[in-house]
Enzyme design. Structure first.
Site, PDB file in Angstrom:
ATOM      1  N   LYS A   8       0.807  -1.215   0.000  1.00  0.00           N
ATOM      2  CA  LYS A   8       0.000   0.000   0.000  1.00  0.00           C
ATOM      3  C   LYS A   8       0.843   1.270   0.000  1.00  0.00           C
ATOM      4  O   LYS A   8       0.384   2.321  -0.422  1.00  0.00           O
ATOM      5  CB  LYS A   8      -0.977   0.020   1.184  1.00  0.00           C
ATOM      6  N   LYS A  38     -10.962  -4.410  -3.652  1.00  0.00           N
ATOM      7  CA  LYS A  38     -11.693  -3.169  -3.888  1.00  0.00           C
ATOM      8  C   LYS A  38     -10.763  -2.053  -4.334  1.00  0.00           C
ATOM      9  O   LYS A  38     -11.154  -1.185  -5.098  1.00  0.00           O
ATOM     10  CB  LYS A  38     -12.546  -2.749  -2.686  1.00  0.00           C
ATOM     11  N   LYS A  46      -5.401 -10.869  -6.768  1.00  0.00           N
ATOM     12  CA  LYS A  46      -6.617 -11.138  -5.993  1.00  0.00           C
ATOM     13  C   LYS A  46      -7.683 -10.095  -6.340  1.00  0.00           C
ATOM     14  O   LYS A  46      -7.362  -8.963  -6.714  1.00  0.00           O
ATOM     15  CB  LYS A  46      -6.322 -11.158  -4.491  1.00  0.00           C
TER      16      LYS A  46
HETATM   17  P1  TYM Z   1     -10.935  -6.400   4.323  1.00  0.00           P
HETATM   18  O1  TYM Z   1     -11.981  -5.407   4.709  1.00  0.00           O
HETATM   19  O2  TYM Z   1      -9.953  -6.029   3.278  1.00  0.00           O
HETATM   20  O3  TYM Z   1     -11.624  -7.735   3.833  1.00  0.00           O
HETATM   21  C1  TYM Z   1     -12.585  -8.443   4.592  1.00  0.00           C
HETATM   22  C2  TYM Z   1     -12.337  -9.940   4.473  1.00  0.00           C
HETATM   23  O4  TYM Z   1     -12.382 -10.354   3.106  1.00  0.00           O
HETATM   24  C3  TYM Z   1     -11.251 -11.143   2.810  1.00  0.00           C
HETATM   25  N1  TYM Z   1     -10.907 -10.971   1.385  1.00  0.00           N
HETATM   26  C4  TYM Z   1     -10.701 -11.976   0.527  1.00  0.00           C
HETATM   27  N2  TYM Z   1     -10.735 -13.317   0.672  1.00  0.00           N
HETATM   28  C5  TYM Z   1     -10.494 -14.074  -0.418  1.00  0.00           C
HETATM   29  N3  TYM Z   1     -10.225 -13.561  -1.651  1.00  0.00           N
HETATM   30  C6  TYM Z   1     -10.187 -12.224  -1.850  1.00  0.00           C
HETATM   31  N4  TYM Z   1      -9.933 -11.744  -3.056  1.00  0.00           N
HETATM   32  C7  TYM Z   1     -10.420 -11.375  -0.733  1.00  0.00           C
HETATM   33  N5  TYM Z   1     -10.458 -10.029  -0.574  1.00  0.00           N
HETATM   34  C8  TYM Z   1     -10.739  -9.805   0.730  1.00  0.00           C
HETATM   35  C9  TYM Z   1     -10.152 -10.617   3.721  1.00  0.00           C
HETATM   36  O5  TYM Z   1      -9.145 -11.577   3.917  1.00  0.00           O
HETATM   37  C10 TYM Z   1     -10.930 -10.329   4.989  1.00  0.00           C
HETATM   38  O6  TYM Z   1     -11.067 -11.493   5.778  1.00  0.00           O
HETATM   39  N6  TYM Z   1      -7.547  -6.086   7.965  1.00  0.00           N
HETATM   40  C11 TYM Z   1      -8.880  -6.617   7.639  1.00  0.00           C
HETATM   41  C12 TYM Z   1      -9.984  -6.069   8.521  1.00  0.00           C
HETATM   42  C13 TYM Z   1      -9.774  -6.300   9.968  1.00  0.00           C
HETATM   43  C14 TYM Z   1      -9.805  -7.544  10.664  1.00  0.00           C
HETATM   44  C15 TYM Z   1      -9.564  -7.244  12.013  1.00  0.00           C
HETATM   45  C16 TYM Z   1     -10.014  -8.861  10.258  1.00  0.00           C
HETATM   46  C17 TYM Z   1      -9.513  -5.346  10.900  1.00  0.00           C
HETATM   47  N7  TYM Z   1      -9.400  -5.898  12.112  1.00  0.00           N
HETATM   48  C18 TYM Z   1      -9.516  -8.262  13.004  1.00  0.00           C
HETATM   49  C19 TYM Z   1      -9.973  -9.872  11.244  1.00  0.00           C
HETATM   50  C20 TYM Z   1      -9.722  -9.560  12.577  1.00  0.00           C
HETATM   51  C21 TYM Z   1      -9.182  -6.228   6.213  1.00  0.00           C
HETATM   52  O7  TYM Z   1      -8.652  -5.296   5.681  1.00  0.00           O
HETATM   53  O8  TYM Z   1     -10.196  -6.919   5.630  1.00  0.00           O
END
Ligand code: TYM
Length: 332
Positions: free
Chosen positions: A112, A198, A195
C-alpha cells in the site's frame, strides 16, 4: 462455546465476492456453534484517504449487508469498531511492544505504501496490523475467519500475544486463523494472477454483491479465460477457468470435480453462462434484503448498539487486565 471474531473495512459501497467467499460466508456458518463477534473496522478505514460522510454511510451499508447475508443479530454481536475505545487503547499498548522493523515488514504495508513511497503513507498504515492485533486479542477468540491475505496479520497477532503473555502474565489467547483452502483467495476476473480487491481491481475484475445483477452477470460472461478450450481445474495453467470453477463450486455447493465432469466436452461460454445465472439468483435476494434494511436505519442502529454493549463487556475487562499488568496506576 469457542469464540470467533472477525472484521471488515467499510471502504467500499459494497462487499465483493472475494470478501464473501473468502471470509463472510464462514462468519455466517461459524455463528451457529460459536460465540461470535463481528465488527466494521472504521478505524482501519482512515489509514488511507477518506470522506467522513461516505465513511458513515458505508458503515451502515456494511451492517445492512452483514445482516442480509445471514449474520443474525440474535446470535452474533455486530458492532462498529470506533464505538469501543478499548481497540485504540490496547493498540497503543501493543505499539510499544512492536518493533519498527517488524511493522515495516508487513506485506500489506509494503504494497500500500509502494505507490507514493513510504514517506507519503500515513503512520496509520504502518500501525494498521497492530490495531488489528488489538481488535482480536481483546476478545480472546479461538478462531479468526479471514481470507489468505490476512494470514500475516494473524501471525503478528500471535507473536504480540505471546510476547505480552511471557513478558507480563498470561493474558491473551493465541488465536487460530480460520482460512478455508478452497476459497482463501478469489482472483480478479480480468487479471486472474491478482486477488479480487476493492482498491486494486478494475471495475470489470470485481463482482460487487450490491451491483445491478445484470451487470455482474455480464462481468462473469466477459471474464478472462485461458488458452485452450478444456474446462479443468488447474490454477497454474488455467487460472481464469479455475477461479470461475472455485466461485461456481462455492455458490452451488457442488464439488469442483463434479463440475469438471459436468462440463466435459463443453466450452468456456457454457460455464460462464451458467455461472452468470447462478450469480444473478444469488445476489438478487441479497440486494433486495440489504436495500430493505437500509430503509430501516432505526433497526440498524439498534442492532449496532446491542452489539456494542456485548463487545464493551468483554473488551473493557481485557483492557483492565492489560492496564494493570503493564503498570498503569489505577484511578481511585
Ligand atoms: P478487508 O476489509 O480487506 O476484507 C474483509 C475480508 O475479506 C477477505 N478478502 C478476501 N478473501 C479471499 N479472496 C479475496 N480476493 C479477498 N479479498 C478480501 C479478507 O481476507 C478479509 O477477511 N484487515 C482486515 C480487517 C480487519 C480484521 C480485524 C479482520 C480489521 N481488524 C480483526 C480480522 C480480525 C481487512 O482489511 O479486511
Amino acid at each position: 462455546r469457542p469464540r470467533v471474531l472477525s472484521g471488515i473495512q467499510p471502504t467500499a459501497d459494497s462487499f465483493h465476492f472475494g470478501n464473501y467467499l473468502g471470509a463472510l460466508r464462514q462468519w455466517v456458518d461459524l455463528q451457529r456453534d460459536h460465540q461470535p463477534f463481528f465488527f466494521i473496522a472504521d478505524l482501519h478505514a482512515i489509514t488511507v484517504e477518506w470522506d467522513p460522510k461516505v465513511l458513515r454511510e458505508r458503515t451502515l451499508r456494511a451492517a445492512a449487508q452483514l445482516i442480509a447475508m445471514g449474520i443474525d443479530p440474535e446470535k452474533s454481536a455486530i458492532f462498529v469498531q470506533s464505538q469501543i475505545p478499548a481497540h485504540a487503547q490496547l493498540a497503543w499498548v501493543l505499539n510499544g511492544l512492536t518493533g519498527l522493523g517488524e511493522a515495516r515488514r508487513m506485506t500489506q504495508f509494503k504494497d500500500k505504501s509502494a505507490k507514493g513511497g513510504e514517506g507519503s503513507a500515513s503512520v496509520g498504515l504502518l500501525t494498521y496490523p497492530i490495531l488489528q492485533a488489538a481488535d482480536i486479542l481483546l476478545y480472546r477468540p479461538h478462531y479468526v475467519p479471514v481470507g489468505e491475505d490476512q494470514r500475516q496479520h494473524l501471525e503478528l497477532t500471535r507473536d504480540l500475544a505471546q510476547r505480552f503473555n511471557s513478558r507480563f502474565k498470561k493474558t491473551f489467547r493465541l488465536p487460530e486463523p480460520y482460512i478455508l483452502k478452497a476459497t482463501a483467495k478469489i482472483y480478479d476476473l480480468q487479471d486472474p494472477a491478482a486477488k479480487m480487491s476493492k482498491s486494486g481491481s478494475s471495475p470489470n475484475g470485481i463482482v460487487e454483491m450490491l451491483d445491478d445483477p445484470a451487470r455482474s452477470a455480464k462481468k462473469i460472461r466477459s471474464a478472462v479465460t485461458d488458452s485452450g478450450s478444456e474446462i479443468r481445474f488447474d490454477p497454474e495453467d488455467k487460472p481464469g477457468v479455475s477461479n470461475l470453477l472455485t466461485i461456481f463450486s462455492a455458490l452451488s455447493g457442488e464439488s469442483v470435480n463434479a463440475l469438471v465432469d459436468q462440463y466435459a466436452g463443453k466450452g468456456y461460454g457454457d460455464l460462464k453462462a451458467d455461472l452468470a445465472d447462478l450469480v444473478v439468483s444469488f445476489v438478487t435476494p441479497f440486494r433486495e434484503r440489504t436495500l430493505e434494511l437500509l430503509d430501516d436505519q432505526a433497526y440498524l442502529t439498534s442492532v449496532l448498539q446491542k452489539g456494542a454493549e456485548t463487545a464493551h463487556g468483554v473488551a473493557d475487562a481485557t483492557l483492565r487486565d492489560v492496564y494493570q499488568r503493564v503498570g498503569f496506576a489505577a484511578p481511585s
